[in-house]
Design a protein around this motif. Structure first.
Motif, mmCIF file in Angstrom:
data_model
loop_
_atom_site.group_PDB
_atom_site.id
_atom_site.type_symbol
_atom_site.label_atom_id
_atom_site.label_comp_id
_atom_site.label_asym_id
_atom_site.label_seq_id
_atom_site.Cartn_x
_atom_site.Cartn_y
_atom_site.Cartn_z
ATOM 1 N N GLY A 1 0.827 -0.950 -0.104
ATOM 2 C CA GLY A 1 -0.459 -0.032 -0.220
ATOM 3 C C GLY A 1 0.778 1.073 0.027
ATOM 4 O O GLY A 1 0.449 2.611 0.417
ATOM 5 N N GLY A 2 2.281 0.877 -0.742
ATOM 6 C CA GLY A 2 3.253 2.454 -0.831
ATOM 7 C C GLY A 2 3.638 2.692 1.223
ATOM 8 O O GLY A 2 4.890 3.398 0.842
ATOM 9 N N THR A 3 3.659 2.079 1.550
ATOM 10 C CA THR A 3 4.390 1.826 3.103
ATOM 11 C C THR A 3 5.956 0.743 2.910
ATOM 12 O O THR A 3 6.532 1.671 4.146
ATOM 13 C CB THR A 3 3.701 0.996 4.320
ATOM 14 O OG1 THR A 3 3.659 -0.025 4.126
ATOM 15 C CG2 THR A 3 2.364 1.821 4.641
ATOM 16 N N GLY A 4 6.019 0.451 1.672
ATOM 17 C CA GLY A 4 7.473 0.034 1.985
ATOM 18 C C GLY A 4 7.937 -1.218 2.598
ATOM 19 O O GLY A 4 8.820 -1.334 2.690
ATOM 20 N N THR A 5 6.614 -1.677 3.932
ATOM 21 C CA THR A 5 7.168 -2.709 4.470
ATOM 22 C C THR A 5 5.960 -3.614 5.023
ATOM 23 O O THR A 5 4.602 -3.534 4.248
ATOM 24 C CB THR A 5 7.013 -2.352 6.100
ATOM 25 O OG1 THR A 5 6.423 -0.818 6.646
ATOM 26 C CG2 THR A 5 8.593 -0.687 6.136
ATOM 27 N N MET A 6 6.129 -4.869 5.301
ATOM 28 C CA MET A 6 5.100 -6.013 5.706
ATOM 29 C C MET A 6 5.257 -6.464 6.741
ATOM 30 O O MET A 6 6.317 -6.687 7.096
ATOM 31 C CB MET A 6 5.333 -7.142 4.379
ATOM 32 C CG MET A 6 5.606 -6.285 3.131
ATOM 33 S SD MET A 6 7.131 -7.839 1.557
ATOM 34 C CE MET A 6 5.075 -9.274 2.128
ATOM 35 N N ILE A 7 3.947 -7.287 6.783
ATOM 36 C CA ILE A 7 4.271 -7.291 8.461
ATOM 37 C C ILE A 7 4.165 -9.187 8.660
ATOM 38 O O ILE A 7 3.097 -9.694 7.688
ATOM 39 C CB ILE A 7 2.547 -7.253 9.333
ATOM 40 C CG1 ILE A 7 3.205 -5.550 9.575
ATOM 41 C CG2 ILE A 7 2.963 -8.295 10.576
ATOM 42 C CD1 ILE A 7 1.784 -5.257 10.420
ATOM 43 N N VAL A 8 5.070 -9.811 8.092
ATOM 44 C CA VAL A 8 4.854 -11.525 8.091
ATOM 45 C C VAL A 8 4.470 -12.559 9.012
ATOM 46 O O VAL A 8 4.065 -12.604 9.045
ATOM 47 C CB VAL A 8 6.138 -11.553 7.688
ATOM 48 C CG1 VAL A 8 6.666 -13.151 7.909
ATOM 49 C CG2 VAL A 8 6.965 -11.103 6.581
ATOM 50 N N ASP A 9 4.684 -11.612 10.839
ATOM 51 C CA ASP A 9 4.278 -12.512 11.912
ATOM 52 C C ASP A 9 3.117 -11.238 12.285
ATOM 53 O O ASP A 9 4.143 -10.827 13.348
ATOM 54 C CB ASP A 9 5.390 -12.966 12.782
ATOM 55 C CG ASP A 9 4.858 -13.828 14.102
ATOM 56 O OD1 ASP A 9 3.606 -13.727 13.881
ATOM 57 O OD2 ASP A 9 5.758 -14.310 14.404
ATOM 58 N N PRO A 10 1.567 -11.023 12.441
ATOM 59 C CA PRO A 10 1.205 -10.416 12.780
ATOM 60 C C PRO A 10 0.723 -10.752 14.255
ATOM 61 O O PRO A 10 0.966 -11.586 14.911
ATOM 62 C CB PRO A 10 -0.571 -10.221 11.686
ATOM 63 C CG PRO A 10 0.244 -11.477 11.753
ATOM 64 C CD PRO A 10 1.193 -12.246 11.005
ATOM 65 N N CYS A 11 0.920 -9.153 15.399
ATOM 66 C CA CYS A 11 0.577 -9.666 16.680
ATOM 67 C C CYS A 11 -0.965 -10.516 16.630
ATOM 68 O O CYS A 11 -1.742 -10.129 15.836
ATOM 69 C CB CYS A 11 0.088 -8.219 17.038
ATOM 70 S SG CYS A 11 -0.641 -7.639 18.826
ATOM 71 N N THR A 12 -0.564 -10.460 17.297
ATOM 72 C CA THR A 12 -2.300 -11.991 18.276
ATOM 73 C C THR A 12 -2.930 -11.213 18.642
ATOM 74 O O THR A 12 -3.767 -11.689 18.921
ATOM 75 C CB THR A 12 -1.653 -13.051 19.090
ATOM 76 O OG1 THR A 12 -0.955 -12.741 20.628
ATOM 77 C CG2 THR A 12 -0.545 -13.968 18.279
ATOM 78 N N THR A 13 -2.909 -10.326 19.583
ATOM 79 C CA THR A 13 -4.482 -9.227 19.626
ATOM 80 C C THR A 13 -4.652 -8.480 19.045
ATOM 81 O O THR A 13 -5.871 -8.107 18.801
ATOM 82 C CB THR A 13 -3.221 -8.385 21.216
ATOM 83 O OG1 THR A 13 -2.340 -9.186 21.950
ATOM 84 C CG2 THR A 13 -4.508 -7.323 21.866
ATOM 85 N N CYS A 14 -4.434 -7.359 18.156
ATOM 86 C CA CYS A 14 -4.594 -7.340 17.212
ATOM 87 C C CYS A 14 -5.073 -7.472 15.841
ATOM 88 O O CYS A 14 -5.665 -6.818 14.325
ATOM 89 C CB CYS A 14 -3.685 -5.139 17.308
ATOM 90 S SG CYS A 14 -2.248 -5.265 16.291
ATOM 91 N N ARG A 15 -4.083 -8.990 15.846
ATOM 92 C CA ARG A 15 -4.305 -8.807 14.247
ATOM 93 C C ARG A 15 -3.529 -8.791 13.299
ATOM 94 O O ARG A 15 -4.233 -8.036 12.278
ATOM 95 C CB ARG A 15 -5.695 -9.578 14.183
ATOM 96 C CG ARG A 15 -6.338 -10.952 14.749
ATOM 97 C CD ARG A 15 -7.549 -11.465 14.912
ATOM 98 N NE ARG A 15 -8.536 -12.362 15.492
ATOM 99 C CZ ARG A 15 -9.473 -12.840 15.580
ATOM 100 N NH1 ARG A 15 -10.414 -12.459 14.359
ATOM 101 N NH2 ARG A 15 -10.133 -13.297 16.555
#
Length: 377
Positions: free
Chosen positions: A196-210
């Motif tokens: 989405g234009g941020t240049g980063t990815m979340i591979v292992d998402p937080c389990t609390t906020c998903r």
């Protein structure tokens, strides 16, 4: 094939300013751009022609050479303008990139990457409608309210990644926030569809906020309503709205006031109005009347011969001035009431009174009406 004069291509004079050149090119680029004319070879040629003309005339050195030698200044190569002895590549690319950025947003970027989008986003503002009693708006009140809002996830601190992990560089755009495609002689840049234009990815998402970086919570706020507020007054609480994504700043909370009507007082600014009914004898003979104000019972003196519609002003018995000292007034309008039913005794007494009083029943102007009261004095 003989080339058309670059000034004619852009429809400008030979002494046109840089701004005039840019304006003319913007207009032509909008008209002939390939994306606006799919499959139109003639429009594509026109687009290339005006782009070539602009990249020469927008460069001071190339323009000077063109003004002196014409197209011969760039005949050192079959590649056209910018490739001859006065060339050096597509020298006007940065200017063209600025123009395409203005015309088509981030899609066209000819002067290099514009930079990736910021991950940090401000939170949304919230609205809460608070209903008050009439007296609460007049004198002020404190109310505790509950709102549902998004707050930054405490486990991931707003990163969206699992505890102890961090977002990684986007593998699709390599952190640039853009995906590039070659289209003809220029490069097309689009916002990366993965990050989405941020240049980063979340591979292992937080389990609390998903991976959403925020969670929904119920929050209590003490609303302090000052004395003298009016209908639709908005009270702003900075930073009490939705939390921003990726630990961005929170929005604001706006508490909008809805004030109930009073059973007999009407408000006009900071003044209050009410109507007080009295009997004919009270109006004719005068009397002392007790009236209920917002601060307690007060007495007003009704003089003899008071006419229906007369107003009495009680100073300082109205609404407090908002955030200022002092108050408005209470205006009491007198209405002389005519009884609908009378007993025989009352009728006899009124007939006796009528025999002692005469009124000429002819029409008169409203301006003279006040003089009629002299008859009864």
């Amino acid at each position: 094939m003989t080339k058309i004069d670059f000034y004619e291509v852009l429809s400008v004079s030979r002494d046109a300013s840089d701004q005039e050149l840019k304006t003319a090119y913007r207009k032509l680029a909008m008209q002939y751009h390939p994306d606006r004319n799919p499959g139109n070879a003639e429009a594509e040629d026109k687009f290339k022609e005006c782009s070539e003309a602009y990249q020469v005339l927008s460069d001071p050195d190339k323009r000077a050479a063109y003004d002196r030698y014409g197209h011969a200044a760039f005949n050192g190569s079959s590649s056209g303008a910018g490739a001859g002895p006065f060339g050096g590549g597509f020298g006007g690319a940065q200017d063209l990139g600025d123009i395409f950025g203005d015309l088509f947003g981030e899609m066209f970027n000819m002067g290099g990457a514009r930079g990736r989008a910021s991950r940090v986003q401000r939170g949304r503002d919230l609205r809460y409608d608070l209903t008050l009693e009439f007296e609460e708006a007049v004198f002020g009140v404190e109310r505790e309210i509950k709102i549902r809002r998004s707050e930054t996830c405490t486990d991931c601190k707003g990163t969206g990644a699992a505890k102890g992990r961090q977002p990684i560089t986007c593998t699709q755009c390599n952190g640039s926030g853009q995906q590039r495609f070659q289209q003809g002689f220029f490069s097309v840049a689009r916002t990366c569809s993965v990050c989405g234009g941020t240049g980063t990815m979340i591979v292992d998402p937080c389990t609390t906020c998903r991976g959403e970086t925020r969670i929904q919570t119920e929050h209590k706020i003490l609303v302090k309503v000052p004395a003298g507020v009016e209908q639709e007054t908005r009270i702003r609480y900075q930073g009490e709205g939705e939390a921003g994504k990726f630990a961005g700043p929170a929005g604001d909370l706006y508490v909008v006031l809805n004030i109930k009507e009073h059973k007999f007082f009407e408000r006009d600014g900071d003044d209050l109005h009410c109507v007080m009914p009295i009997s004919f004898p009270q109006a004719a003979l005068g009397s002392d009347l007790e009236i209920q104000t917002l601060e307690g019972v007060e007495t007003i003196k009704i003089p003899e011969g008071t006419q229906s519609g007369r107003e009495f002003r009680m100073r300082g018995k109205g609404v407090p001035h908002l955030n200022e000292r002092g108050k408005g007034d209470l205006i009491v309008e007198i209405r002389v009431q005519t009884p609908g039913k009378l007993s025989k005794q009352q009728k006899d007494l009124l007939r006796q009174l009528a025999d002692t009083m005469t009124v000429e029943n002819t029409p008169t102007s409203r301006g003279i009406f006040d003089k009629v009261k002299d008859i009864f004095q």
